[in-house]
Design a protein around this motif. Structure first.
Motif, PDB file in Angstrom:
ATOM      1  N   ARG A  91       0.655  -1.325  -0.048  1.00  0.00           N
ATOM      2  CA  ARG A  91       0.070   0.104   0.034  1.00  0.00           C
ATOM      3  C   ARG A  91       1.042   1.173  -0.075  1.00  0.00           C
TER       4      ARG A  91
ATOM      5  N   GLU B 230       2.313   1.842  -3.627  1.00  0.00           N
ATOM      6  CA  GLU B 230       1.161   2.102  -4.324  1.00  0.00           C
ATOM      7  C   GLU B 230       0.757   3.636  -4.040  1.00  0.00           C
ATOM      8  N   ALA B 231       0.702   3.952  -2.975  1.00  0.00           N
ATOM      9  CA  ALA B 231       0.588   5.407  -2.682  1.00  0.00           C
ATOM     10  C   ALA B 231       1.704   6.178  -3.205  1.00  0.00           C
ATOM     11  N   ARG B 232       2.773   5.929  -3.306  1.00  0.00           N
ATOM     12  CA  ARG B 232       3.903   6.560  -3.789  1.00  0.00           C
ATOM     13  C   ARG B 232       3.706   6.970  -5.123  1.00  0.00           C
ATOM     14  N   ARG B 233       3.316   5.886  -5.995  1.00  0.00           N
ATOM     15  CA  ARG B 233       3.048   5.700  -7.446  1.00  0.00           C
ATOM     16  C   ARG B 233       1.765   6.744  -7.667  1.00  0.00           C
ATOM     17  N   LEU B 234       0.614   6.820  -6.844  1.00  0.00           N
ATOM     18  CA  LEU B 234      -0.598   7.483  -6.980  1.00  0.00           C
ATOM     19  C   LEU B 234      -0.540   8.760  -6.261  1.00  0.00           C
ATOM     20  N   PHE B 235       0.953   8.967  -5.878  1.00  0.00           N
ATOM     21  CA  PHE B 235       1.011  10.255  -5.330  1.00  0.00           C
ATOM     22  C   PHE B 235       0.133  10.754  -3.974  1.00  0.00           C
ATOM     23  N   ASN B 236       0.229   9.896  -3.149  1.00  0.00           N
ATOM     24  CA  ASN B 236      -0.676  10.078  -1.891  1.00  0.00           C
ATOM     25  C   ASN B 236       0.140   9.999  -0.831  1.00  0.00           C
TER      26      ASN B 236
END
Lengths: 261, 268
Positions: A215, A218-224
């Motif tokens: 998670r 993934e958050a790094r990829r989605l910029f979260n």
């Protein structure tokens, strides 16, 4: 001897210091983020409010991730510890087994387990077995060496006394050596527990479909950034809880030893 | 076998343990030392025998040979006519330092011998009960050794050795670390226990008074090389009261042993 004096040393405020340190860190977070004085931009340093919002957004994913990660941690700890204790006892049990296994373990031990991740990916892909094998191996190397060393430190007098009372080698291992080393194993077990979290997250970085490490990546990829922060906080809480329960369990197992609480 | 508590442990003259020309040499950095030199000794059934002498006289080596911890360089060590090879349940040892297992309760410690020997459960329970009560430890069955004093742990250690029902009980300066009042109390308890239950006991000590109070025979040993100087029979009867320690006979024996040790150079 059980001594309450050492606990009460320095007055009753000492027990509140732990709470105070947590509050200090949280206060810094509030003040430094855009919730407070805004020292750091929210993109790099998400404020608490946004992180709490992330909880409501993620909802059941949060629980699933935590569950998956915790499952891997528990598997690695239980299987790695059992194997480490078993092989360690077996190696102390028999000189030929020691002579054969020791060079293998000694040459594998200095290699960072993380360096083996690509190798596991090559063989097992992103299947669950690769991750479980990785954590188990990490725990095993710590526990097996600690077991052998702890057994070396068991006073011979216990083994000699047991022999003259009719104990077989098997009885000596289960009823003398294993309980005798438990106090010495508390440190290694706590170190292994911390390493387990590191390895599970690293394995999840390399490829997974769920888990806190997955998670976060993934958050790094989605910029979260707030989800990254949430993941870190989650890991911190889980790791502390696990360490707490480990200490409780080991404290119960070694209640005969009168060690300082 | 240790007889049960009916006091009928009849003394016999059958030798249980025999040392024949027993010699032990150790190689050390400063050369070879002879810890035990051609020692000949017969220990009889239901006899309380004390090996007494100064440091380096080989008394502990002799005990370790009988226990099976130490192999002979030459000579023979026999139990009931069979060579002693390694430690086993036929010879229980009470050591000087604390060997009570701290991770077991008092009752579990006492049960360890019979449990390891796969005795039936009722027999184990009976033995634990019997020997905890004979050593005045019945109120502490569920205590951890950590919660007990040094003297109480020694009682547990003795109860554990007895409950294992060995052919021979070996005691290696078991009271060496205790203060003298506790020592006298435990000596009295041990002699009473033995008078009550019997058993063949080999007791190693450097304390002359302890040897006289406890032993039916005292084997006085001298160092460099470790050998037997004299074997002295002690005739204070089976049950011994504390006041024999100050009796003229006791003091005379004590003087005799001191003179013997001075003659042999063990006492300057």
């Amino acid at each position: 001897m059980k001594s309450k004096a050492s606990n009460e040393e320095g007055g009753s405020y000492v027990k509140y210091l732990g709470i105070a340190s947590v509050i200090t860190v949280f206060a810094f977070w509030v003040v430094a983020s855009e919730d407070g004085l805004g020292w750091f931009p929210r993109i790099k340093f998400p404020p608490p409010t946004e992180v709490f919002t992330a909880i409501t957004v993620l909802q059941e994913k949060l629980l699933v991730d935590a569950g998956v990660t915790v499952g891997r941690v528990i598997f690695g700890m239980v299987v790695g510890t059992a194997l480490g204790l078993g092989v360690g006892l077996l190696m102390s049990f028999s000189k030929p087994i020691m002579a054969f296994l020791n060079p293998i373990i000694e040459s594998m031990r200095p290699v960072p387990v993380i360096a083996m991740i690509p190798f596991f990916l090559m063989w097992l892909g992103i299947a669950e077995s690769g991750k479980l094998l990785l954590v188990t191996l990490g725990v095993f190397t710590i526990i097996v060496v600690s077991t052998i060393e702890a057994i070396r430190n068991v006073p011979r007098i216990y083994v000699n006394a047991a022999k003259t009372l009719g104990a077989t080698k098997r009885v000596i291992h289960w009823r003398i050596l294993l309980p005798a080393i438990t106090p010495a194993m508390i440190g290694p077990l706590r170190v292994a527990m911390a390493l387990t979290f590191t390895l599970v997250v690293a394995a999840e970085f390399m490829g997974a479909q769920a888990g806190i490490g997955y998670r976060i990546l993934e958050a790094r990829r989605l910029f979260n950034p707030q989800v990254i922060f949430l993941g870190i906080v989650e890991l911190g809480i889980l790791a502390s809880l696990f360490d707490y329960f480990l200490r409780k369990i080991m404290g119960y197992i070694t209640r005969w030893s009168g060690r300082t609480k | 076998m240790v007889r049960s508590a009916n006091g009928s442990a009849a003394d016999s003259t059958r030798p249980r343990v025999q040392l024949k020309d027993a010699t032990v040499r150790f190689k050390t950095q400063s050369g070879e030392i002879t810890a035990l030199h051609e020692v000949n000794l017969e220990i009889l059934e239901n006899e309380f025998i004390c090996l007494m002498g100064p440091s380096g006289c080989g008394k502990t080596t002799a005990l370790n040979v009988i226990a099976g911890f130490q192999a002979l360089t030459s000579g023979q060590a026999l139990l009931d006519g069979n060579p002693i090879e390694g430690a086993d349940a036929s010879r229980a040892v009470v050591f000087q330092s604390d060997a009570v297992f701290p991770w077991m309760t008092v009752a579990q410690n006492v049960a360890f011998g019979p449990t390891s020997q796969n005795r039936p459960k009722q027999e184990i329970d009976r033995l634990v009960k019997e020997f905890l009560s004979l050593t005045d430890m019945q109120g502490f069955a569920d205590s951890w050794p950590m919660q007990l004093s040094g003297g109480m742990r020694k009682r547990v250690d003795i109860a554990r050795a007895y409950a294992s029902q060995p052919e021979v009980l070996l005691m290696d300066e078991p009271f060496g670390n205790l203060d003298f009042i506790l020592k006298e109390t435990l000596q009295g308890s041990l002699r009473d226990l033995w008078a009550n239950v019997g058993g063949t006991i080999v007791f190693v000590t450097h304390d002359i008074e302890e040897a006289i109070f406890l032993g039916d025979r005292i084997v006085v040993m001298t160092p460099r090389p470790g050998k037997i100087a004299k074997i002295i029979p002690i005739d204070f009867g089976k049950v011994r009261a504390d006041d024999i320690r100050t009796s003229p006979e006791f003091i005379a024996i004590r003087r005799g042993i001191r003179e013997l040790m001075t003659e042999t150079g063990a006492l300057a």
